[in-house]
Structure formats: structure tokens, C-alpha cells
Design a protein around this motif. Sequence first.
Motif, PDB file in Angstrom:
ATOM      1  N   GLN A   1      12.761 -11.417  -1.134  1.00 18.55           N
ATOM      2  CA  GLN A   1      11.521 -10.901  -0.642  1.00 18.55           C
ATOM      3  C   GLN A   1      11.701  -9.441  -0.240  1.00 18.55           C
ATOM      4  N   VAL A   2      10.573  -8.781  -0.017  1.00 18.92           N
ATOM      5  CA  VAL A   2      10.562  -7.363   0.300  1.00 18.92           C
ATOM      6  C   VAL A   2       9.939  -7.160   1.676  1.00 18.92           C
ATOM      7  N   GLN A   3      10.559  -6.305   2.477  1.00 15.83           N
ATOM      8  CA  GLN A   3      10.001  -5.898   3.758  1.00 15.83           C
ATOM      9  C   GLN A   3       9.758  -4.397   3.739  1.00 15.83           C
ATOM     10  N   LEU A   4       8.631  -3.982   4.300  1.00 18.31           N
ATOM     11  CA  LEU A   4       8.226  -2.588   4.287  1.00 18.31           C
ATOM     12  C   LEU A   4       7.951  -2.121   5.705  1.00 18.31           C
ATOM     13  N   VAL A   5       8.440  -0.934   6.053  1.00 19.06           N
ATOM     14  CA  VAL A   5       8.240  -0.357   7.372  1.00 19.06           C
ATOM     15  C   VAL A   5       7.736   1.065   7.216  1.00 19.06           C
ATOM     16  N   GLU A   6       6.504   1.308   7.687  1.00 24.48           N
ATOM     17  CA  GLU A   6       5.915   2.642   7.632  1.00 24.48           C
ATOM     18  C   GLU A   6       6.260   3.429   8.887  1.00 24.48           C
ATOM     19  N   SER A   7       6.291   4.746   8.744  1.00 26.10           N
ATOM     20  CA  SER A   7       6.487   5.636   9.872  1.00 26.10           C
ATOM     21  C   SER A   7       5.886   6.992   9.533  1.00 26.10           C
TER      22      SER A   7
ATOM     23  N   ARG B   1      15.068  -6.624  -2.422  1.00 29.16           N
ATOM     24  CA  ARG B   1      15.149  -6.207  -3.815  1.00 29.16           C
ATOM     25  C   ARG B   1      13.919  -5.405  -4.211  1.00 29.16           C
ATOM     26  N   THR B   2      14.151  -4.202  -4.641  1.00 30.07           N
ATOM     27  CA  THR B   2      13.102  -3.359  -5.196  1.00 30.07           C
ATOM     28  C   THR B   2      13.392  -3.168  -6.674  1.00 30.07           C
ATOM     29  N   PHE B   3      12.587  -3.786  -7.488  1.00 27.69           N
ATOM     30  CA  PHE B   3      12.829  -3.775  -8.916  1.00 27.69           C
ATOM     31  C   PHE B   3      12.185  -2.570  -9.576  1.00 27.69           C
ATOM     32  N   SER B   4      12.780  -2.148 -10.638  1.00 21.33           N
ATOM     33  CA  SER B   4      12.311  -0.962 -11.335  1.00 21.33           C
ATOM     34  C   SER B   4      10.936  -1.141 -11.950  1.00 21.33           C
ATOM     35  N   THR B   5      10.490  -2.368 -12.068  1.00 20.26           N
ATOM     36  CA  THR B   5       9.180  -2.634 -12.658  1.00 20.26           C
ATOM     37  C   THR B   5       8.055  -2.670 -11.627  1.00 20.26           C
ATOM     38  N   SER B   6       8.373  -2.459 -10.352  1.00 16.21           N
ATOM     39  CA  SER B   6       7.365  -2.535  -9.301  1.00 16.21           C
ATOM     40  C   SER B   6       6.568  -1.245  -9.186  1.00 16.21           C
TER      41      SER B   6
ATOM     42  N   VAL C   1       3.666  -3.162  -2.081  1.00 15.25           N
ATOM     43  CA  VAL C   1       4.399  -3.318  -3.327  1.00 15.25           C
ATOM     44  C   VAL C   1       3.652  -4.281  -4.231  1.00 15.25           C
ATOM     45  N   PHE C   2       3.467  -3.878  -5.467  1.00 20.89           N
ATOM     46  CA  PHE C   2       2.877  -4.714  -6.497  1.00 20.89           C
ATOM     47  C   PHE C   2       3.967  -5.006  -7.513  1.00 20.89           C
ATOM     48  N   THR C   3       4.401  -6.242  -7.570  1.00 22.87           N
ATOM     49  CA  THR C   3       5.497  -6.593  -8.465  1.00 22.87           C
ATOM     50  C   THR C   3       5.071  -6.652  -9.925  1.00 22.87           C
ATOM     51  N   GLY C   4       3.780  -6.625 -10.191  1.00 27.17           N
ATOM     52  CA  GLY C   4       3.321  -6.562 -11.565  1.00 27.17           C
ATOM     53  C   GLY C   4       3.742  -5.285 -12.260  1.00 27.17           C
ATOM     54  N   GLY C   5       3.851  -4.205 -11.503  1.00 30.78           N
ATOM     55  CA  GLY C   5       4.474  -3.000 -12.007  1.00 30.78           C
ATOM     56  C   GLY C   5       3.558  -1.941 -12.585  1.00 30.78           C
ATOM     57  N   TYR C   6       2.373  -2.323 -13.006  1.00 32.32           N
ATOM     58  CA  TYR C   6       1.469  -1.307 -13.521  1.00 32.32           C
ATOM     59  C   TYR C   6       0.618  -0.744 -12.389  1.00 32.32           C
ATOM     60  N   LEU C   7       0.015   0.400 -12.610  1.00 31.50           N
ATOM     61  CA  LEU C   7      -0.792   1.042 -11.584  1.00 31.50           C
ATOM     62  C   LEU C   7      -2.049   0.237 -11.320  1.00 31.50           C
ATOM     63  N   SER C   8      -2.305  -0.023 -10.046  1.00 25.78           N
ATOM     64  CA  SER C   8      -3.480  -0.772  -9.653  1.00 25.78           C
ATOM     65  C   SER C   8      -4.046  -0.200  -8.365  1.00 25.78           C
ATOM     66  N   ARG C   9      -5.370  -0.199  -8.262  1.00 27.96           N
ATOM     67  CA  ARG C   9      -6.060   0.237  -7.060  1.00 27.96           C
ATOM     68  C   ARG C   9      -6.583  -0.926  -6.232  1.00 27.96           C
ATOM     69  N   ARG C  10      -6.317  -2.138  -6.661  1.00 27.96           N
ATOM     70  CA  ARG C  10      -6.860  -3.314  -6.003  1.00 27.96           C
ATOM     71  C   ARG C  10      -5.888  -3.864  -4.965  1.00 27.96           C
ATOM     72  N   PRO C  11      -6.293  -3.920  -3.693  1.00 24.26           N
ATOM     73  CA  PRO C  11      -5.403  -4.477  -2.668  1.00 24.26           C
ATOM     74  C   PRO C  11      -4.926  -5.886  -2.979  1.00 24.26           C
ATOM     75  N   SER C  12      -5.773  -6.698  -3.612  1.00 25.41           N
ATOM     76  CA  SER C  12      -5.411  -8.079  -3.895  1.00 25.41           C
ATOM     77  C   SER C  12      -4.264  -8.203  -4.883  1.00 25.41           C
ATOM     78  N   HIS C  13      -3.972  -7.162  -5.625  1.00 25.61           N
ATOM     79  CA  HIS C  13      -2.861  -7.195  -6.562  1.00 25.61           C
ATOM     80  C   HIS C  13      -1.511  -7.023  -5.884  1.00 25.61           C
ATOM     81  N   TYR C  14      -1.495  -6.477  -4.701  1.00 23.77           N
ATOM     82  CA  TYR C  14      -0.234  -6.131  -4.049  1.00 23.77           C
ATOM     83  C   TYR C  14       0.350  -7.317  -3.294  1.00 23.77           C
ATOM     84  N   ASP C  15       1.643  -7.504  -3.445  1.00 18.67           N
ATOM     85  CA  ASP C  15       2.327  -8.709  -2.988  1.00 18.67           C
ATOM     86  C   ASP C  15       2.945  -8.586  -1.597  1.00 18.67           C
ATOM     87  N   TYR C  16       3.341  -7.396  -1.210  1.00 19.78           N
ATOM     88  CA  TYR C  16       3.993  -7.172   0.074  1.00 19.78           C
ATOM     89  C   TYR C  16       3.351  -5.989   0.768  1.00 19.78           C
ATOM     90  N   TRP C  17       3.238  -6.083   2.098  1.00 18.39           N
ATOM     91  CA  TRP C  17       2.586  -5.053   2.900  1.00 18.39           C
ATOM     92  C   TRP C  17       3.407  -4.709   4.128  1.00 18.39           C
TER      93      TRP C  17
END
Length: 124
Positions: free
Chosen positions: A1-7, A27-32, A98-114
Motif C-alpha cells: 500500500q501507499v501512504q502520502l504525507v503533504e507539507s 511501493r511507488t510504481f513507474s506506471t502510477s 496516487v492513481f495506480t492506473g497510470g494515465y492522466l486523470s482529473r477525476r478524484p474517483s480514479h485515485y486510489d490513495y490520498w
Amino acid sequence: QVQLVESGGGLVQAGASLRLSCAASGRTFSTSTMGWFRQAPGKEREFVAAITWSGGVTDYASFVKGRFTISRDIIKNTVYLQMNSLKPEDTAVYYCAVFTGGYLSRRPSHYDYWGQGTQVTVSS
């Protein structure tokens, strides 16, 4: 899984600059794809910018109008949002995702981790 910390958020006057950081662990994959979103009180969460991890291809919301720049540091697993010429209407909580699908998306629902979000307040 992925954890994200903003600052990097804070209180600034109109016209100032801020650089937001989002540190990713796991894990941050190159396709993300990494994205920045923001949400102001009473408004929907909206897309700000995104970047593909491997190729560095970017996408920006029209309201940015050249003021913001998204970038990433692959070695540090970190994505940045450089914000210049800030306006009061930029005031919001800013989230990275992070959107693990990897292509550019503007839709919040596509993103898997916040991330938890960082507050940006711009005074006039």
C-alpha cells in the motif's frame, strides 16, 4: 500500500509563492500517476494538476493559468506543487493522491490513495 504525507501549506498574502510537497512511502510504481487536488469550504474537491511518474507528462486545470507547476523527484518518492502568484481564491485544503492506473486523470474517483491534506490560506 501507499501512504502520502503533504507539507508546505501556510498563510500567505496575495501574490506570494508556496511549494507543497507530498512524500510517498511504500511501493511507488513507474506506471502510477500523482495528482494534486484542492477543496474549499462548501465546494467540491477539484483537480489542480497531475504528472505521470515515469514519463513526467503533466496536466493542469485551466484556472491555474501558468501559475502552478507540478514536478516529481523519483529518488525521493516526492511530488511537488510550486504555486506562484497566489490569489485568495486559491485558499483550500490541498491533497495529493496516487492513481495506480497510470494515465492522466482529473477525476478524484480514479485515485486510489490520498494524503491528509495541507491548508493553504491566501489573504488579500
